[in-house]
Enzyme design. Structure first.
Site, mmCIF file in Angstrom:
data_model
loop_
_atom_site.group_PDB
_atom_site.id
_atom_site.type_symbol
_atom_site.label_atom_id
_atom_site.label_comp_id
_atom_site.label_asym_id
_atom_site.label_seq_id
_atom_site.Cartn_x
_atom_site.Cartn_y
_atom_site.Cartn_z
ATOM 1 N N GLU A 1 29.924 -0.502 11.798
ATOM 2 C CA GLU A 1 30.892 0.054 10.775
ATOM 3 C C GLU A 1 29.275 1.050 10.322
ATOM 4 O O GLU A 1 28.578 0.225 10.487
ATOM 5 C CB GLU A 1 31.286 -0.627 9.650
ATOM 6 C CG GLU A 1 32.434 -0.489 8.644
ATOM 7 C CD GLU A 1 32.717 1.406 9.236
ATOM 8 O OE1 GLU A 1 33.886 0.643 9.617
ATOM 9 O OE2 GLU A 1 32.457 1.950 8.501
ATOM 10 N N LYS B 1 28.517 4.048 4.099
ATOM 11 C CA LYS B 1 27.353 3.997 3.228
ATOM 12 C C LYS B 1 27.932 3.055 1.588
ATOM 13 O O LYS B 1 29.152 3.984 1.280
ATOM 14 C CB LYS B 1 26.335 4.596 3.139
ATOM 15 C CG LYS B 1 27.029 6.579 3.118
ATOM 16 C CD LYS B 1 26.269 7.159 2.929
ATOM 17 C CE LYS B 1 26.308 8.723 2.473
ATOM 18 N NZ LYS B 1 27.840 9.220 3.544
ATOM 19 N N ILE C 1 14.867 12.349 4.144
ATOM 20 C CA ILE C 1 13.423 12.629 3.734
ATOM 21 C C ILE C 1 13.051 12.578 2.081
ATOM 22 O O ILE C 1 12.202 13.654 1.821
ATOM 23 C CB ILE C 1 12.845 13.323 4.692
ATOM 24 C CG1 ILE C 1 13.574 14.983 4.918
ATOM 25 C CG2 ILE C 1 12.340 13.427 5.899
ATOM 26 C CD1 ILE C 1 13.142 16.162 5.428
ATOM 27 N N CYS D 1 21.822 -4.033 4.545
ATOM 28 C CA CYS D 1 21.739 -3.445 5.841
ATOM 29 C C CYS D 1 19.678 -2.785 6.646
ATOM 30 O O CYS D 1 19.452 -3.724 7.436
ATOM 31 C CB CYS D 1 23.040 -1.952 5.940
ATOM 32 S SG CYS D 1 24.055 -2.234 5.384
HETATM 33 N N1 LIG Z 1 27.609 -3.595 3.064
HETATM 34 C C1 LIG Z 1 27.273 -1.831 4.107
HETATM 35 O O1 LIG Z 1 27.173 -0.914 3.818
HETATM 36 C C2 LIG Z 1 27.698 -1.977 5.633
HETATM 37 C C3 LIG Z 1 27.664 -0.940 6.557
HETATM 38 C C4 LIG Z 1 28.033 -1.274 7.875
HETATM 39 C C5 LIG Z 1 27.938 -2.773 8.470
HETATM 40 N N2 LIG Z 1 27.786 -3.474 7.607
HETATM 41 C C6 LIG Z 1 28.343 -5.208 8.048
HETATM 42 O O2 LIG Z 1 28.998 -5.905 7.632
HETATM 43 C C7 LIG Z 1 29.110 -7.074 7.402
HETATM 44 C C8 LIG Z 1 29.579 -7.311 5.923
HETATM 45 O O3 LIG Z 1 28.623 -6.943 5.243
HETATM 46 P P1 LIG Z 1 29.170 -6.427 3.765
HETATM 47 O O4 LIG Z 1 28.639 -5.965 2.937
HETATM 48 O O5 LIG Z 1 30.884 -6.157 3.718
HETATM 49 O O6 LIG Z 1 28.814 -8.257 3.537
HETATM 50 P P2 LIG Z 1 30.057 -9.176 2.260
HETATM 51 O O7 LIG Z 1 28.890 -10.031 1.764
HETATM 52 O O8 LIG Z 1 29.953 -8.071 0.898
HETATM 53 O O9 LIG Z 1 31.054 -9.613 2.549
HETATM 54 C C9 LIG Z 1 31.583 -10.213 3.256
HETATM 55 C C10 LIG Z 1 32.551 -11.026 3.528
HETATM 56 O O10 LIG Z 1 32.717 -12.050 4.118
HETATM 57 C C11 LIG Z 1 33.451 -13.130 3.257
HETATM 58 N N3 LIG Z 1 33.753 -14.146 4.205
HETATM 59 C C12 LIG Z 1 32.308 -14.683 5.067
HETATM 60 N N4 LIG Z 1 32.535 -16.220 5.591
HETATM 61 C C13 LIG Z 1 34.520 -15.575 5.717
HETATM 62 C C14 LIG Z 1 35.468 -17.018 6.857
HETATM 63 N N5 LIG Z 1 35.403 -18.296 7.210
HETATM 64 N N6 LIG Z 1 36.982 -16.325 6.527
HETATM 65 C C15 LIG Z 1 36.867 -15.449 6.060
HETATM 66 N N7 LIG Z 1 35.785 -14.567 5.161
HETATM 67 C C16 LIG Z 1 35.009 -14.734 4.852
HETATM 68 C C17 LIG Z 1 33.144 -13.575 2.259
HETATM 69 O O11 LIG Z 1 33.254 -14.901 1.488
HETATM 70 C C18 LIG Z 1 32.648 -11.836 1.943
HETATM 71 O O12 LIG Z 1 34.065 -11.800 1.090
HETATM 72 C C19 LIG Z 1 27.555 -7.116 7.896
HETATM 73 O O13 LIG Z 1 27.490 -7.455 9.104
HETATM 74 C C20 LIG Z 1 27.145 -6.026 7.214
HETATM 75 O O14 LIG Z 1 25.915 -6.408 8.069
HETATM 76 C C21 LIG Z 1 27.875 -3.716 6.276
#
Ligand SMILES: NC(=O)c1ccc[n+]([C@@H]2O[C@H](COP(=O)([O-])OP(=O)(O)OC[C@H]3O[C@@H](n4cnc5c(N)ncnc54)[C@H](O)[C@@H]3O)[C@@H](O)[C@H]2O)c1
Length: 440
Positions: free
Chosen positions: A154, A157, A256, A266
């Protein structure tokens, strides 16, 4: 299509709501600690423009549902998206325990063909490992069921996540299975009218694409911060230099902007994971290490400038410093790895008093700083009696403040502008002492 999204966080919630908006039936599965009841009433625990309306509309129309029961989520879904967290470990590598745990659970539940699509950011080779985990689980159950694992990273942003998901620059579909690629393309077709936005590649390259994209963006930020610091030492103005270099279409203006260093959930994590991946696979990623080092230093610079300024007088101890902006960037309440944490921590260490204002991130800040700092109800309240203002996050509402009002309520008219939002000359005319980034 019938879909399941596991992990109702920043990525999972947006993914679930946007797929539902396009007419899919989506079950979003969280853990016990996730606010499932609230989510089912359309009450969202994260701040993301446009998301709450989207969730409410799709809940009402019956296309979106939240549960903590993975069995219910997976039961009818053709595609199961994994969007759980992959936080950093001490050594910089990625903690994959949550995603592996979900893969094991899926292997214990499914009874027919499924696609498991990995949305979380994961190191190269993780999709293959997840396929192994599911195969082993199915074997233990004595089942021979077809399934595919797709890397579908994903790129949204925070702060503009719904828009990014709805109108992506590209969608990466990491699979070598032609049938799976076609199903994924069909799902994403409404988001990408021009089909060349849907880029199909092998799983490992898809996983690498996500890291490479974030490392490139982080590199641009550290590059301009390095130039800004050089500007300070050479008596030049980075704002002008930025204009000058950005006009070259090979460079461009995006990413920049000099500032207080990058934070968030991230860039720092993905940069560290990429460095770790290189080092554990026989390559020393010296450029990426420098990007990290420049950023670590940059996150300390603004507080350093404040301390140095007051050192020349009678010290920062006991001085009130107002902070505008706590989240790692505007339009989000996310404070993970936010530069404000480094800045405030240093000021507290030096004995300064801090009063902060942020339009949405104060509840998050309270979890970090508790009552060690004061929280202001609005931007001007934070300034009352302040010896200096540190502008940390460039929320729109901070762009054109009433400087005359500020001058009246501040004890000293000193501004440390961590985002170069303000016109230096205008502030000087109004009697302020101004420090920007890369502006001598
Ligand atoms: N936040 C961003 O901007 C972004 C953008 C692109 C990619 N990512 C990637 O996406 C992933 C998620 O990021 P995020 O920021 O949404 O994280 P987050 O911490 O906001 O959300 C993670 C969610 O997963 C849930 N979870 C964890 N273990 C679980 C399980 N066993 N069963 C069900 N739910 C479970 C948590 O309770 C939480 O609600 C990461 O790998 C991150 O690097 C994040």
């Amino acid at each position: 299509m019938k879909l399941c999204v596991v992990g109702p966080g920043y990525v999972g919630l947006v993914t679930a709501a946007c797929f539902a908006e396009m007419g899919n039936e989506v079950v979003c599965v969280g853990r016990e600690e996730d606010p499932i009841d609230n989510l089912n009433q359309g009450i969202i625990h994260i701040y993301e423009p446009g998301l709450e309306e989207l969730v409410k509309r799709n809940l009402k129309d019956g296309r979106l549902y939240f549960t903590d029961d993975l069995v219910a989520g997976v039961k009818n879904a053709l595609i199961i998206f994994l969007a759980v967290g992959t936080p950093p470990k001490e050594d910089g590598s990625c903690d994959l325990s949550a995603i592996y745990q979900v893969a094991e659970q899926i292997a214990n539940i499914i009874n027919s063909y499924r696609i498991v699509a990995i949305k979380s950011t994961v190191p190269v080779g993780t999709s293959e490992k997840i396929a192994q985990i599911i195969s082993q689980g199915l074997k233990k159950r004595g089942l021979n069921i077809n399934f595919d694992v797709v890397s579908n990273p994903e790129f949204l942003k925070e702060g503009d996540a719904v828009n990014d998901f709805m109108k992506p620059d590209r969608v990466i579909i990491g699979t070598e299975n032609v049938r799976t690629a076609e199903i994924m393309k069909e799902l994403y077709a409404p988001f990408a009218r021009t089909r060349d936005k849907l880029i199909v590649m092998d799983q490992r390259s898809a996983e690498m694409t996500k890291y490479a994209a974030n490392c490139m963006l982080a590199t641009k930020i550290s590059f301009i911060n390095e130039i800004a610091n050089l500007c300070e030492h050479l008596g030049t103005d980075v704002s002008l230099v930025r204009k000058g270099i950005g006009a070259d279409h090979r460079i461009g203006y995006h990413f920049i902007y000099p500032g207080v260093g990058f934070g968030g959930s991230c860039f720092p994590k993905d940069l560290s994971a990429m460095i770790h991946l290189g080092e554990t696979n026989g390559w020393n990623p010296i450029l990426l290490k420098a990007v990290k080092e420049v950023n670590d230093r940059q996150k300390k610079r603004l507080a350093e400038k404040i301390v140095q300024y007051f050192q020349k007088k009678d010290g920062v101890k006991g001085k009130k410093i107002a902070i505008w902006g706590l989240s790692f960037k505007p339009n989000t309440n996310d404070m993970r790895e936010a530069p404000s944490i480094d800045i405030i921590s240093r000021l507290l260490l030096e004995g300064a008093m801090v009063e902060a204002f942020d339009p949405v991130a104060i509840p998050e800040a309270k979890k970090i700083f508790g009552d060690r700092i004061k929280y202001a109800p609005n931007a001007y309240a934070a300034l009352e009696g302040a010896h200096a203002l540190a502008l940390v996050t460039e929320w729109n509402q901070f762009r054109h403040p009433d400087f005359d009002r500020m001058a009246e309520i501040m004890t000293e008219k000193v501004i440390f502008d961590g985002r170069n939002l303000y016109e230096m000359q205008e502030l000087k005319r109004k009697g302020f002492i101004y420090f920007g980034i890369g502006r001598s």
